[in-house]
Write a protein that holds these residues in place. Structure first.
Motif, PDB file in Angstrom:
ATOM      1  N   ALA A 100       0.841  -1.197   0.000  1.00 45.99           N
ATOM      2  CA  ALA A 100       0.000   0.000   0.000  1.00 45.99           C
ATOM      3  C   ALA A 100       0.876   1.248   0.000  1.00 45.99           C
ATOM      4  O   ALA A 100       0.525   2.264  -0.597  1.00 45.99           O
ATOM      5  CB  ALA A 100      -0.921  -0.015   1.212  1.00 45.99           C
ATOM      6  N   SER A 101       2.023   1.165   0.648  1.00 47.85           N
ATOM      7  CA  SER A 101       2.963   2.285   0.699  1.00 47.85           C
ATOM      8  C   SER A 101       3.654   2.455  -0.650  1.00 47.85           C
ATOM      9  O   SER A 101       4.240   1.516  -1.181  1.00 47.85           O
ATOM     10  CB  SER A 101       4.012   2.007   1.786  1.00 47.85           C
ATOM     11  OG  SER A 101       5.194   2.743   1.509  1.00 47.85           O
ATOM     12  N   LYS A 102       3.568   3.682  -1.199  1.00 45.34           N
ATOM     13  CA  LYS A 102       4.185   3.953  -2.504  1.00 45.34           C
ATOM     14  C   LYS A 102       5.710   3.792  -2.450  1.00 45.34           C
ATOM     15  O   LYS A 102       6.322   3.320  -3.402  1.00 45.34           O
ATOM     16  CB  LYS A 102       3.840   5.381  -2.977  1.00 45.34           C
ATOM     17  CG  LYS A 102       2.389   5.570  -3.321  1.00 45.34           C
ATOM     18  CD  LYS A 102       2.053   4.925  -4.646  1.00 45.34           C
ATOM     19  CE  LYS A 102       0.584   5.114  -4.968  1.00 45.34           C
ATOM     20  NZ  LYS A 102       0.083   4.168  -5.940  1.00 45.34           N
ATOM     21  N   ILE A 103       6.302   4.188  -1.339  1.00 49.56           N
ATOM     22  CA  ILE A 103       7.765   4.082  -1.209  1.00 49.56           C
ATOM     23  C   ILE A 103       8.172   2.604  -1.192  1.00 49.56           C
ATOM     24  O   ILE A 103       9.091   2.191  -1.907  1.00 49.56           O
ATOM     25  CB  ILE A 103       8.261   4.814   0.063  1.00 49.56           C
ATOM     26  CG1 ILE A 103       7.975   6.310  -0.062  1.00 49.56           C
ATOM     27  CG2 ILE A 103       9.764   4.565   0.285  1.00 49.56           C
ATOM     28  CD1 ILE A 103       8.167   7.085   1.223  1.00 49.56           C
ATOM     29  N   ALA A 104       7.467   1.807  -0.408  1.00 50.28           N
ATOM     30  CA  ALA A 104       7.765   0.371  -0.354  1.00 50.28           C
ATOM     31  C   ALA A 104       7.545  -0.274  -1.722  1.00 50.28           C
ATOM     32  O   ALA A 104       8.297  -1.156  -2.136  1.00 50.28           O
ATOM     33  CB  ALA A 104       6.900  -0.299   0.708  1.00 50.28           C
ATOM     34  N   GLN A 105       6.507   0.201  -2.429  1.00 52.15           N
ATOM     35  CA  GLN A 105       6.212  -0.309  -3.768  1.00 52.15           C
ATOM     36  C   GLN A 105       7.396  -0.080  -4.720  1.00 52.15           C
ATOM     37  O   GLN A 105       7.806  -0.988  -5.446  1.00 52.15           O
ATOM     38  CB  GLN A 105       4.989   0.459  -4.281  1.00 52.15           C
ATOM     39  CG  GLN A 105       4.118  -0.310  -5.216  1.00 52.15           C
ATOM     40  CD  GLN A 105       2.901   0.515  -5.571  1.00 52.15           C
ATOM     41  OE1 GLN A 105       2.885   1.147  -6.623  1.00 52.15           O
ATOM     42  NE2 GLN A 105       1.887   0.520  -4.720  1.00 52.15           N
TER      43      GLN A 105
END
Length: 129
Positions: A100-105
């Protein structure tokens, strides 16, 4: 759990869950937050126990990263090793669900590009845990 669904949660711990869906022939792994080094050993033992219960060449391995948080840059190489390890387990297919986190994505997408990942990076899983 839905009616008629033969889903079996085999591991349910604070940091991660593992489940086998015999109908869909899927093994699901879901990690919550950041896995620390002291959690990693237990995770690997539980993962081996879980995947030893199925015929890997018939099953899809689903890494549900929905709740994955961004990792510090010093941990990225470990993330890379983990994804490489998943790729070499011998499953029929591998699906990685976007966090869900864009950074983690972005972190996971970059890791998958570096390791020549053979699975698929998907938006959401068809059969969730």
């Amino acid at each position: 759990m839905e009616k008629g669904d033969l889903k079996m949660i085999v591991v349910d711990k604070k940091k991660y869950k593992m489940a086998i869906n015999e109908v869909a022939k899927e093994v699901h792994v879901q990690v919550h937050g950041l896995m620390r080094e002291e959690d990693a050993e237990g995770y690997m033992i539980d993962l081996q126990d879980t995947i030893n219960k199925v015929s890997k060449h018939e099953y899809t391995f689903v890494v549900d990263g929905t709740h994955q948080t961004p990792v510090p840059s010093k941990v990225v190489p470990q993330l890379e090793q983990t994804m490489q390890f998943y790729s070499n387990l011998g499953f029929k297919d591998i699906l990685v669900v976007k966090p869900a986190s864009k950074i983690a994505q972005v972190q996971i997408r970059n890791v998958l590009e570096r390791i020549n990942f053979t699975g698929t990076f998907i938006d959401k899983v068809q059969h969730s845990m």
